[in-house]
Every structure is written in structure tokens, then in C-alpha cells.
Design a protein around this motif. Sequence first.
Motif, short mmCIF file in Angstrom:
data_model
loop_
_atom_site.label_atom_id
_atom_site.label_comp_id
_atom_site.label_asym_id
_atom_site.label_seq_id
_atom_site.Cartn_x
_atom_site.Cartn_y
_atom_site.Cartn_z
N ARG A 1 -5.16 1.25 -4.33
CA ARG A 1 -6.43 1.06 -3.61
C ARG A 1 -7.55 0.56 -4.51
O ARG A 1 -8.72 0.88 -4.28
CB ARG A 1 -6.88 2.36 -2.92
N ALA B 1 -8.77 -2.28 -4.65
CA ALA B 1 -9.71 -3.02 -3.80
C ALA B 1 -10.13 -2.06 -2.70
O ALA B 1 -9.29 -1.50 -2.03
CB ALA B 1 -9.02 -4.24 -3.20
N ARG C 1 -13.53 0.51 -0.72
CA ARG C 1 -14.93 0.85 -0.43
C ARG C 1 -15.75 1.35 -1.60
O ARG C 1 -16.96 1.42 -1.51
CB ARG C 1 -14.97 1.88 0.71
N TYR D 1 -16.78 -5.23 -2.27
CA TYR D 1 -15.85 -5.06 -1.14
C TYR D 1 -16.65 -4.72 0.13
O TYR D 1 -16.42 -5.33 1.19
CB TYR D 1 -14.84 -3.95 -1.42
N ARG E 1 -16.57 -6.57 3.73
CA ARG E 1 -16.14 -5.74 4.87
C ARG E 1 -17.20 -5.73 5.98
O ARG E 1 -16.87 -5.73 7.16
CB ARG E 1 -15.88 -4.32 4.35
N ASP F 1 -2.28 -3.83 4.54
CA ASP F 1 -2.05 -2.40 4.79
C ASP F 1 -0.61 -2.21 5.23
O ASP F 1 -0.02 -3.10 5.83
CB ASP F 1 -3.00 -1.87 5.88
N TYR G 1 3.40 7.14 11.08
CA TYR G 1 2.17 6.74 11.77
C TYR G 1 2.46 6.27 13.20
O TYR G 1 1.67 6.47 14.11
CB TYR G 1 1.43 5.66 10.97
N SER H 1 4.75 7.26 1.35
CA SER H 1 3.71 8.27 1.13
C SER H 1 4.04 9.64 1.70
O SER H 1 3.54 10.64 1.22
CB SER H 1 2.40 7.77 1.75
N HIS I 1 -2.41 8.85 -6.37
CA HIS I 1 -2.65 8.46 -4.98
C HIS I 1 -3.83 7.50 -5.02
O HIS I 1 -4.37 7.25 -6.09
CB HIS I 1 -2.91 9.69 -4.11
O1 CP3 Z 1 -5.96 -2.10 -3.12
C1 CP3 Z 1 -4.86 -1.81 -2.60
O2 CP3 Z 1 -4.20 -0.81 -2.94
C2 CP3 Z 1 -4.24 -2.78 -1.61
C3 CP3 Z 1 -4.41 -2.57 -0.23
C4 CP3 Z 1 -3.88 -1.31 0.46
C5 CP3 Z 1 -4.61 -0.65 1.49
N1 CP3 Z 1 -3.83 0.33 2.00
C6 CP3 Z 1 -5.97 -1.03 1.92
C7 CP3 Z 1 -6.74 -0.14 2.82
C8 CP3 Z 1 -2.65 -0.65 0.33
C9 CP3 Z 1 -1.52 -0.90 -0.65
C10 CP3 Z 1 -2.63 0.39 1.32
C11 CP3 Z 1 -1.48 1.30 1.52
C12 CP3 Z 1 -1.52 2.31 2.57
N2 CP3 Z 1 -2.19 2.28 3.78
C13 CP3 Z 1 -0.79 3.52 2.53
C14 CP3 Z 1 0.16 3.93 1.42
C15 CP3 Z 1 -0.52 4.54 0.26
C16 CP3 Z 1 -1.20 5.87 0.55
O3 CP3 Z 1 -2.44 5.88 0.55
O4 CP3 Z 1 -0.48 6.85 0.78
C17 CP3 Z 1 -1.07 4.23 3.70
C18 CP3 Z 1 -0.51 5.59 4.10
C19 CP3 Z 1 -1.95 3.43 4.50
C20 CP3 Z 1 -2.47 3.73 5.86
C21 CP3 Z 1 -3.95 3.73 5.92
N3 CP3 Z 1 -4.75 2.63 5.78
C22 CP3 Z 1 -4.80 4.84 6.19
C23 CP3 Z 1 -4.33 6.27 6.41
C24 CP3 Z 1 -6.11 4.36 6.17
C25 CP3 Z 1 -7.36 5.14 6.49
C26 CP3 Z 1 -7.85 5.93 5.35
C27 CP3 Z 1 -8.93 5.20 4.63
O5 CP3 Z 1 -8.91 5.25 3.37
O6 CP3 Z 1 -9.78 4.62 5.29
C28 CP3 Z 1 -6.07 2.97 5.88
C29 CP3 Z 1 -7.22 2.06 5.75
C30 CP3 Z 1 -7.32 1.22 4.52
N4 CP3 Z 1 -6.28 0.57 3.90
C31 CP3 Z 1 -8.52 0.92 3.80
C32 CP3 Z 1 -8.17 0.07 2.75
C33 CP3 Z 1 -9.07 -0.56 1.73
C34 CP3 Z 1 -9.91 1.38 4.18
C35 CP3 Z 1 -10.40 0.66 5.44
C36 CP3 Z 1 -11.77 0.05 5.37
O7 CP3 Z 1 -12.14 -0.65 4.41
O8 CP3 Z 1 -12.50 0.27 6.35
#
Ligand code: CP3
Length: 343
Positions: free
Chosen positions: A22, A24, A26, A31, A35, A72, A152, A207, A322
Amino acid sequence: MKRLLRTLGGEAVWPPPVWLMRQAGRYLPEYRAVRAGVKDFVALCTTPHLAAEVTLQPIRRYGFDAAILFSDILMLPWALGHGLEFKEGEGPVLPKLRDAAAVAALDPARVADRVEPIMETVRLVRAGLLTEGFGDTTLIGFAGAPFTVACYMVEGGGSKDFAAVRGMAYSQPEVFGRLMDVLTDASVEYLSAQVTAGAEALMLFDSWAGVLSPALFRKHCVAPAKRIVAALKARHPGIPLIGFPRLAGVMSRDYAATGVDGIGVDTGSDIAAIAAMLPPRMAVQGNLDPLALVAGGSALRDETMPILDAMRGRPFIFNLGHGIVPQTPPDHVSALLEMVRAG
Ligand code: CP3
């Protein structure tokens, strides 16, 4: 060869390559600026020039050894025609998949078209890394592992205990098995397309692997990962893969037998103990607590140094255990990089 790729090839590169899950997101003002200009998170993931831009932001700021495609894990169910919405402050919301008809409604034939913008992002990032002078930065593509994606889809979003998906695996084994097969096959196509577009290494995010019993972990995490790795290596000889069986503890050893080149270790695991169970040339990735990065200062140093000391002399990729959390101060990431690069 690039530092991260040498490490995945079994070399103990030191100081170790470093990137952050993550990276990249918030916590970066640049970013949040991008966004704020898009309708929702799915629109960001499917607009190639913007997704490429946010992929490159942390590379420009910190010079990480890897860029990870900005997308994602839930974009694959989205591409299969399952609904997906990201609600502000709530995380992902999906229709609850609970029966055979819902599995039959998934449409693998549409995946290639729907993920095309994501492939364009991969091409733009590869080109951007070169033109911006990041010749040693590896582009990592990724997918959610079938079980974690199923979590999910079945729950309809996140969950405390994933009781619905675990219940379905026991009580509707045929339907659940079909869902896992659809996701496994679709993951192969999706990851293969990323390699064709320019991804140089792949990561499989499992995960929620740790919520399963050992028998179901072998069936729904290890076996699908093995199929995915074998299919990808047959199509793209030499493509390295990192598996991340989060919360799997000692079962990480079984995951290592899937043919992956590296194993991600989560925050709660003793990285030295996990590493000792793996073949000596298998890369280990992890596992700083994201909250230590938020704290910074001596807490950050006291958590980081033991990881480096334990991993010195073996193929190792420094990472978090994580994803980075939004409240992380960006200058703490710079402080961390200084420590890791001092070895
Ligand atoms: O920078 C990176 O790592 C690359 C992009 C990336 C994202 N999600 C961007 C994201 C990657 C590799 C993921 C993986 C991901 N997504 C996982 C596996 C890793 C882990 O965290 O266990 C999972 C379970 C998800 C599902 C997911 N996506 C959830 C549960 C959420 C909401 C929680 C949150 O942090 O908001 C997301 C949203 C998400 N994915 C965001 C980002 C940057 C935030 C959304 C936003 O910017 O509004």
C-alpha cells in the motif's frame, strides 16, 4: 539484474531491496489530490494515466526498489461481472454470493476486455519507470489469491471472522469448489496478461489464509496457489512469484511448496522462525508492524533493527507485515528507508 529480481532468484542482496504494501495511498498528499478528482476508487483503478501516476508517486518520493501496480484485489471479481462498490469510510461492498446460480452468473469470457485498462496502466508504468530514470525499480503485478477474493464475494465485504465463507466451504463444498475453480482460472489469465503487459514479478495476496483450518488451508489456499504458479511459470518461464499467506503461521511452510519464489510474512509472525522453516534460498518478505511506522522514532528503530539483523545473509525483501495505514507520516517512511539502506 534488478536488486529485487536478484533477491527473488535466491541471492542475499544487502542492503535488502525495500518496498511497502500500500505504498501508494491516502498517507500521501499527492495521492489524495488525484483521488479527489475521480468519482470513486474503481474509476481510479480503470483510468490508466491516473492509476499509473499514483503507482509512480511513491517511487519518485522514496525511490523504492519495487513499484506495485495500482489496482485492487477486488478488480478481478469486478471483471467477472460481480458488483463492487467502495463506500467512503466503510470499505468494499459486494453482492453476497451464496449459491450455485451466483457462481454460474460469473462470466470469465468478459475478463480480458474489462481488465484492459489495468493492462494499459502496466504498460504506462513500465515506460514511466524508464523515462523517469528508475532503471533498477521492479514492477510487481498482483492478484488476490482465490480464497481471499472468495472471502469478500461470499461475505459481501470485510468481516470479523469470515464465518459465511468458512461455513460455505464446509456445507456447500461443490458450489464453493466451483467458485474456487473459476477464481483460480481467472487469476491465471489476469496475472498472465499483466506479465505480457510488462509486470516483472507477481504477488499473490492471500490476506485471509489464516482463518482456515489446516485441511481447508491446504485445499483452498495451497492447492490453488500451486496451480496458479505452475500455469504462470509454464507460460512465462522464469517469472518470479511472491506468495503472502497472511496469518498462516507454521502453515507458511506448506505454502512455500507451491513453487513460489518468495514468502511474505505478516506482522504477528516471528520472521526468523518462519525463515528457518523455508529453503535457505527462498526469499522472505516482511514484516514491520505498520503501526511502528506511524509511531516513528525509537519505536520504529526498535522494531526495524531486529528484522534486519535476523534476515542478514539470506534473500530478503524489507516490507511491512500488512499495508501502510492512512495516518502514516510520510517523513517516517524516509526515516525507515535510511535505516534499511544502512543495512
Ligand atoms: O500500493 C499498493 O499496495 C497497490 C495497490 C493495492 C491496493 N489494495 C490499493 C487500495 C493493493 C495491492 C491492494 C490489495 C488489497 N486490497 C488487499 C490485500 C492486501 C491486504 O491489505 O490484506 C485487500 C484485502 C484489498 C481489499 C480492499 N481494498 C479493502 C479491504 C479496502 C478498504 C480498506 C481501505 O484501506 O480503504 C480497499 C481499498 C483500497 N485499495 C485503497 C487503496 C489505496 C483505499 C481506497 C481509497 O483510496 O479510497
